[in-house]
Design an enzyme around this catalytic site. Structure first.
Site, PDB file in Angstrom:
ATOM      1  N   GLU A 260      -3.768  -3.167  -3.963  1.00 15.93           N
ATOM      2  CA  GLU A 260      -2.406  -3.388  -3.471  1.00 15.93           C
ATOM      3  C   GLU A 260      -1.468  -3.629  -4.641  1.00 15.93           C
ATOM      4  O   GLU A 260      -1.871  -4.274  -5.620  1.00 15.93           O
ATOM      5  CB  GLU A 260      -2.388  -4.591  -2.515  1.00 15.93           C
ATOM      6  N   HIS A 278       0.609  -5.285   4.243  1.00 11.18           N
ATOM      7  CA  HIS A 278       0.178  -6.684   4.144  1.00 11.18           C
ATOM      8  C   HIS A 278       1.216  -7.611   4.790  1.00 11.18           C
ATOM      9  O   HIS A 278       1.762  -8.520   4.151  1.00 11.18           O
ATOM     10  CB  HIS A 278      -0.056  -7.082   2.689  1.00 11.18           C
TER      11      HIS A 278
END
Length: 528
Positions: A260, A278
């Site tokens: 990420e 997220h």
């Protein structure tokens, strides 16, 4: 007057808490690492979310810094080791995001079941593809939870309200707790074979990493759907994409990814995949809750010395801390060793007991027990601290007991941590040398005196001639230097223990070679 730097966006109400309690609070967001290092030396506290990276370099530039408060659960953006070495307390807010994350998982399950993102995009594009988007009901479907702690329990509650059948795999979940929250406790193979929907709510540990591997994805029920709002590294994303393309799985919804920010993934091109960036904790309520909580915690610490929800320090008063510190470290190390020796999916912890003898019996035992619990649970559950460890143990139905021994034995102080699992009981005992240095004195009732080292190897073997020579030769041929070597045995010719201090981590290939040696029963690497 204490000064706090708020380097990520917090709500105005959180900023007001600092100022109303007499703490000078400066809000300076969007700082570069160099800009942060240039000013952090003027502050006693640093309040962050996830954007600010509290690195070793930042901490070295902060001689006044006493506390870092993270408004959220994870502290991946904080170098906790360096903070601890510099005496900086690191706090988080472990339970402020639970409902929000659970609701996001439920929302992702609905979106996946009814193909809502694809249907929305199609309709907005001027199409009316009513027959294209055929969904499935959640009613009467089987939901499998991998991980059933705080967040998983909330998901189970919501799923029961939807009249789903809920099953759960969690080595820490007791049968009693399972009945209380309305789930059936099962083993992982059973869950994979039965669940129509699977949602992950497990921490990232060595035991859970890649728990949905290629092999386990293949074992999932044909046509099942997967939801992951926990951690990206729990799932083999390449294998998941292949299972979706082949039709083995009907869909997946992911809020987290192995890397990420996730800007490229084989999953992005698939129509039967729902992705969000997220967002599990991204609600106004959750952000407000964690911001207010971290402001209160940091204020309490800076003004009174009180510590709560600390990653690297127990919840004790400022007066107690100096005396309790070495005892808490001993409890943590003993618990960590017991936990590491009990780690494994088939070795669920049923009970933990801590026995206090001598000087330790006269102290405030609550932080000592919490430190021992954190040590036991961390190897299997990730970043457990002395505040949330008792809560996590209670949620999973683990019996925790303290025993006070009034007798005076061989040692002025003696702590024994015992862990009961499906495989039996393991006990680790230790003392303090010169009232401040932790020392191991017994393992499973066998006398083994040793100092704790960052890297160690624990070996159980049959007490017969030739073992030590073969063992030493195997390590020498692999270039592994033995720092310390400690031996113990129950009786001549019976069970024996060899505990080795190493200069670095034990390579997997060498560990495998040790396990193949004659007379070796078990070999487990330990880290402290």
């Amino acid at each position: 007057m204490p000064r706090v730097l708020i380097s990520d966006k917090l709500s105005p109400a959180a900023v007001s808490i600092f100022r109303e309690r007499g703490i000078e609070a400066d809000v300076k967001t969007g700082l570069t690492p160099a800009e942060l290092r240039a000013i952090i030396g003027d502050y006693d506290g640093l309040a962050v979310r996830s954007a600010t990276k509290v690195t070793r370099e930042v901490l070295e530039a902060a001689p006044r810094l006493k506390v870092v408060g993270r408004a959220g659960i994870g502290v991946d953006n904080v170098d906790v080791t360096s903070a601890t070495a510099r005496g900086v307390v690191v706090m988080n807010t472990p339970f402020g995001n639970a409902i929000t994350t659970a609701e996001h998982a439920i929302a992702m399950m609905f979106a996946l079941a009814r193909q809502l993102p694809e249907a929305s995009a199609s309709t907005k594009a001027g199409k009316w593809e009513k027959n294209r988007f055929m969904g499935v009901e959640l009613f009467a479907k089987t939901l499998g939870l991998i991980g059933c702690g705080n967040i998983g329990g909330i998901v189970a509650d919501r799923a029961n309200g939807l009249k789903m059948k809920v099953i759960a795999f969690d080595p820490f979940l007791s049968e009693k707790r399972a009945v209380e929250i309305g789930v059936e406790k099962v083993e992982l193979p059973d869950l994979l074979a039965r669940a129509d929907f699977i949602t992950l709510h497990a921490p990232m540990t060595e035991q859970t990493r890649n728990i949905l591997s290629r092999e386990n994805i293949a074992r999932m029920k044909k046509g099942a759907r997967l939801i992951n709002c926990a951690r990206g590294g729990l799932v083999d994303e390449v294998a998941l994409a292949e299972a979706l393309q082949s039709g083995h799985l009907a869909g997946a919804a992911l809020d987290v990814f192995e890397v990420e920010p996730a800007t490229d993934s084989p999953l992005f091109a698939l129509e039967n995949v729902v992705c969000t960036p997220h967002l599990g904790a991204a609600t106004n309520e959750a952000q407000e809750n964690v911001a207010l909580q971290v402001a209160e915690q940091m204020s309490d610490f800076l003004l009174t010395g009180a510590v709560s929800n600390a990653i690297n320090m127990p919840s004790v008063t400022a007066e107690e801390a100096p005396r309790l510190k070495p005892y808490m470290e001993l409890a943590r190390l003993l618990g960590s060793m017991a936990g590491q020796l009990s780690a494994g999916q088939d070795d669920a912890i049923k009970a933990i007991s801590i026995e206090y003898e001598g000087h330790a019996a006269e102290l405030n035992r609550r932080p000592l027990t919490a430190a021992a619990l954190a040590g036991v649970l961390t190897p299997q559950m990730g970043a457990v601290n002395m505040v949330n460890a008792p809560v996590l143990a209670k949620e999973r139905g683990i019996d925790v007991a303290e025993t006070i021994m009034e007798r005076r034995g061989e040692y002025q102080t003696l702590l024994t941590v015992s862990v009961t699992t499906n495989q039996g009981q393991r006990s680790i005992a230790g003392t303090l040398l010169a009232e401040n240095k932790p020392r191991l004195v017994a393992i499973k009732g066998i006398a083994v005196e040793a100092d704790f080292a960052p890297h160690m190897l624990y070996v159980t073997n049959q007490d017969k001639p030739g073992f030590i020579g073969r063992f030493g030769t195997a390590l020498a041929e692999a270039g592994i230097n033995i720092g310390t070597l400690h031996l113990g045995r129950a009786a001549p010719g019976g069970d024996a223990i060899c505990l080795v201090g190493l200069d670095g981590p034990m390579p997997e290939a060498v560990l495998a070679e040790v396990r193949r040696l004659p007379l070796v029963v078990r070999a487990t690497p330990l880290r402290f």
